[in-house]
Write a protein that holds these residues in place. Sequence first.
Motif, short mmCIF file in Angstrom:
data_model
loop_
_atom_site.label_atom_id
_atom_site.label_comp_id
_atom_site.label_asym_id
_atom_site.label_seq_id
_atom_site.Cartn_x
_atom_site.Cartn_y
_atom_site.Cartn_z
N PRO A 47 0.89 -1.25 0.10
CA PRO A 47 -0.05 0.09 0.03
C PRO A 47 1.00 1.20 -0.07
O PRO A 47 0.41 2.34 -0.26
CB PRO A 47 -0.79 -0.21 1.27
N ARG A 50 2.80 3.68 -4.78
CA ARG A 50 1.50 4.12 -5.60
C ARG A 50 1.82 4.59 -7.11
O ARG A 50 0.83 4.37 -8.02
CB ARG A 50 1.44 5.78 -5.17
N LYS A 112 -1.53 -0.12 -10.36
CA LYS A 112 -0.64 0.95 -10.23
C LYS A 112 -0.06 1.49 -11.39
O LYS A 112 0.23 0.88 -12.28
CB LYS A 112 0.50 0.89 -9.22
N PRO A 219 -5.04 6.52 -4.88
CA PRO A 219 -4.88 5.15 -5.40
C PRO A 219 -5.98 4.51 -5.82
O PRO A 219 -5.68 3.83 -6.92
CB PRO A 219 -4.32 4.46 -3.97
N ARG A 223 -5.84 3.09 -9.72
CA ARG A 223 -6.00 1.66 -10.25
C ARG A 223 -7.30 1.63 -10.97
O ARG A 223 -7.36 0.91 -11.96
CB ARG A 223 -6.53 0.81 -8.83
N ASP A 256 -11.50 7.88 0.53
CA ASP A 256 -10.70 8.76 -0.22
C ASP A 256 -11.43 9.87 -0.97
O ASP A 256 -10.95 10.91 -1.37
CB ASP A 256 -10.06 7.91 -1.06
N TRP A 272 -4.19 10.12 1.54
CA TRP A 272 -5.11 8.76 0.99
C TRP A 272 -4.81 7.56 1.72
O TRP A 272 -3.75 7.38 2.39
CB TRP A 272 -4.57 8.53 -0.49
N GLY A 274 -6.09 4.62 0.29
CA GLY A 274 -5.98 3.47 -0.92
C GLY A 274 -7.14 2.58 -0.55
O GLY A 274 -7.33 1.49 -1.30
#
Length: 274
Positions: A47, A50, A112, A219, A223, A256, A272, A274
């Motif tokens: 995690p 990024r 990522k 994140p 993604r 987020d 963030w 994630g």
Amino acid sequence: MELKATRYEIDEGVAVVTLARPKRRNAWTGRMHTEYRWILDQADKDPSVRVIVVTGDPEGQAFCAGADLGALDGHAEKGRYDPGTPQDIANPGYGVDPAFDATFAYHFGVGKPIIAAINGAAAGVGLVLAAFADLRFAVTGAKFTAAHGRFNFPAEFGLSWVLPRIVGLSHANDILLSSRVFTSEEAMAMGFLNRLVAPGDLMGEVMTYAKTLAVGVAPGSARETKRQIYRDLHRDAANSVRAAEALLEEMIKAPDYREGIKAWGEKRPANWTG
């Protein structure tokens, strides 16, 4: 895993993967591929990571000069293609979409952004690796080639699928049918590269860009946007819109989203989760 053909480090949310066989111009081997997939799997699960950057050891004076000559000789002696990888090789990006579950296509399933920092020649599988990255920065004067034509190979590892989608059919036909050498300046004009950089400035520019992504983009957004892009290559417009609407309904519930709104209002970087 003990890394013998690669290096891996993390710098402020950016994972840097270095192809490290400088005495062989960072040529690709089964060992390198095994390590590379293991690193991508680790980075994807971490995690704190990024963005992922892939580059070549600068002492090798190449990004990746293609398959190692020893491996090519080995294929000829065996009379068959041998990837030189173990059965239990890591599968980063697998399980996200069946369309991504293959060698090098797995890049699209990694959650990522992946940036290729092309610091020298990219030939054969080196060109493949660059093509399956999400973004490509390269130094001036670098040389590229698909190379397969001189070995009686087909276009390798999906280059015939990915290149037309990056540079268009005419340029892809030129690159793949001729196996000719072309320069990074030509690659930029074709649209293969995002940015052309002086050799001494490459990693500085790449890391600045990568860290901007790491700090400024949630994140989950990075993604899901990445997966939308590659899934939408097979969707029609209406299904793309419907999928985006479904994702919006889901993602607006995430912490987020609230953090992004709050950080924007307070004029500060977001924290963030994630």
